[in-house]
Design a protein around this motif. Structure first.
Motif, mmCIF file in Angstrom:
data_model
loop_
_atom_site.group_PDB
_atom_site.id
_atom_site.type_symbol
_atom_site.label_atom_id
_atom_site.label_comp_id
_atom_site.label_asym_id
_atom_site.label_seq_id
_atom_site.Cartn_x
_atom_site.Cartn_y
_atom_site.Cartn_z
ATOM 1 N N GLY A 10 0.816 -1.212 0.000
ATOM 2 C CA GLY A 10 0.000 0.000 0.000
ATOM 3 C C GLY A 10 0.842 1.250 0.000
ATOM 4 O O GLY A 10 2.080 1.191 -0.058
ATOM 5 N N CYS A 14 0.361 4.372 5.588
ATOM 6 C CA CYS A 14 -1.015 3.891 5.751
ATOM 7 C C CYS A 14 -1.147 3.076 7.030
ATOM 8 O O CYS A 14 -2.221 2.556 7.319
ATOM 9 C CB CYS A 14 -1.393 2.955 4.609
ATOM 10 N N LYS A 16 0.849 0.301 7.524
ATOM 11 C CA LYS A 16 1.095 -1.094 7.134
ATOM 12 C C LYS A 16 1.910 -1.837 8.197
ATOM 13 O O LYS A 16 1.573 -2.960 8.565
ATOM 14 C CB LYS A 16 1.868 -1.164 5.801
ATOM 15 N N PHE A 146 -4.207 -4.915 0.564
ATOM 16 C CA PHE A 146 -3.707 -3.665 -0.014
ATOM 17 C C PHE A 146 -4.288 -2.524 0.811
ATOM 18 O O PHE A 146 -5.505 -2.320 0.850
ATOM 19 C CB PHE A 146 -4.123 -3.535 -1.478
ATOM 20 N N THR A 148 -4.906 1.416 2.085
ATOM 21 C CA THR A 148 -4.991 2.790 1.608
ATOM 22 C C THR A 148 -5.692 3.628 2.680
ATOM 23 O O THR A 148 -6.338 3.101 3.582
ATOM 24 C CB THR A 148 -5.730 2.838 0.250
ATOM 25 N N LYS A 195 -1.977 -2.682 -6.760
ATOM 26 C CA LYS A 195 -2.719 -3.703 -6.017
ATOM 27 C C LYS A 195 -2.681 -4.998 -6.813
ATOM 28 O O LYS A 195 -2.936 -4.989 -8.011
ATOM 29 C CB LYS A 195 -4.163 -3.229 -5.832
ATOM 30 N N VAL A 201 -8.786 -4.909 -0.404
ATOM 31 C CA VAL A 201 -8.461 -3.518 -0.069
ATOM 32 C C VAL A 201 -8.908 -3.203 1.356
ATOM 33 O O VAL A 201 -10.029 -3.520 1.758
ATOM 34 C CB VAL A 201 -9.157 -2.539 -1.043
#
Ligand code: DC
Length: 228
Positions: A10, A14, A16, A146, A148, A195, A201
């Protein structure tokens, strides 16, 4: 139950690594922060004045770099070592963030890092975060996420993090850096950020850390049960 590979890719900032670390702890898996490897390589290049536009210099420098992760019992997380030096703290500096996307766009640098990442995932039971983990490093991973979030939220989060270390940092600097990294990471020729088709997502703009953790953990349990 069978161990799987969880990939988290990502945009910058974010969250992660936060999610990956929590998941690894819960599942008793190994956590690997692949961005830390690109940051450590950048640190080495800067310290040693490597001209990374020169392929031969890059090749020679990579031969002198040894990367390792060591688990720190005190902080309960793995830390990045560059040639036996703990660089976990210094690689988070904005000076590194300003150059890392350029270094991570170099083909030989990526081949060097990806080979080590794939080795770390051989036995599965791993959560790895980055930009190309679900697309290039582990294209057959059982669970791909992924991540965001809205730009303003990401800038705010990263600013808070950096401000704690350095009160001279400005929100404008952080915003510019995020936008620049996102652009370079998603437009480079070699394994750009995108992605994976089979990734789920996770938009965490309006989620708390706990909510996103429970959501992702639920996905992983479902995936493991389905035996996929
Ligand atoms: O996740 P991070 O912000 O620490 O990553 C630092 C940089 O490294 C990021 O700008 C892009 C690059 N990176 C990459 O190209 N591929 C990865 N798998 C992880 C990070």
């Amino acid at each position: 139950m069978k161990k799987i590979i969880v990939t988290i890719d990502g945009w910058s900032s974010c969250g992660k690594s936060t999610l990956a670390r929590q998941l690894a702890r819960e599942l008793n898996y190994v956590y690997v922060d692949s961005g830390a490897m690109y940051r450590a390589i950048t640190l080495y290049f800067l310290r040693n004045h490597i001209d990374w536009t020169d392929e031969r210099e890059v090749h020679k420098a990579l031969g002198e770099i040894h990367l390792d992760f060591h688990f720190n019992e005190k902080t309960q997380s793995s830390e990045m070592y560059l040639n036996d030096e703990n660089v976990e703290y210094v690689i988070r500096d904005l000076v590194i963030a300003e150059k890392v996307s350029d270094v991570a766009a170099i083909r030989e640098v990526r081949e060097f890092a990806v080979a080590q990442q794939q080795k770390l995932g051989k036995k599965k039971g791993i959560v790895m975060d980055g930009r190309d983990i679900g697309t290039v490093v582990f294209p057959d991973a059982e669970m791909k996420i992924f991540m965001t979030a809205d730009n303003a939220v990401r800038v705010e989060r990263r600013f808070k993090e950096l401000y704690e270390k350095n009160p001279n940092v400005t929100i404008e600097e952080v915003k510019n850096n995020l936008e620049m990294r996102d652009y370079i990471d998603s437009h480079r020729e070699v394994s750009p950020l995108r992605k994976a088709d089979d990734a789920v997502v996770l938009d965490n703009t309006k989620l708390t850390e706990d909510e996103q953790f429970k959501l992702a953990l639920g996905w992983i349990h479902d995936r493991k049960k389905a035996g996929k």
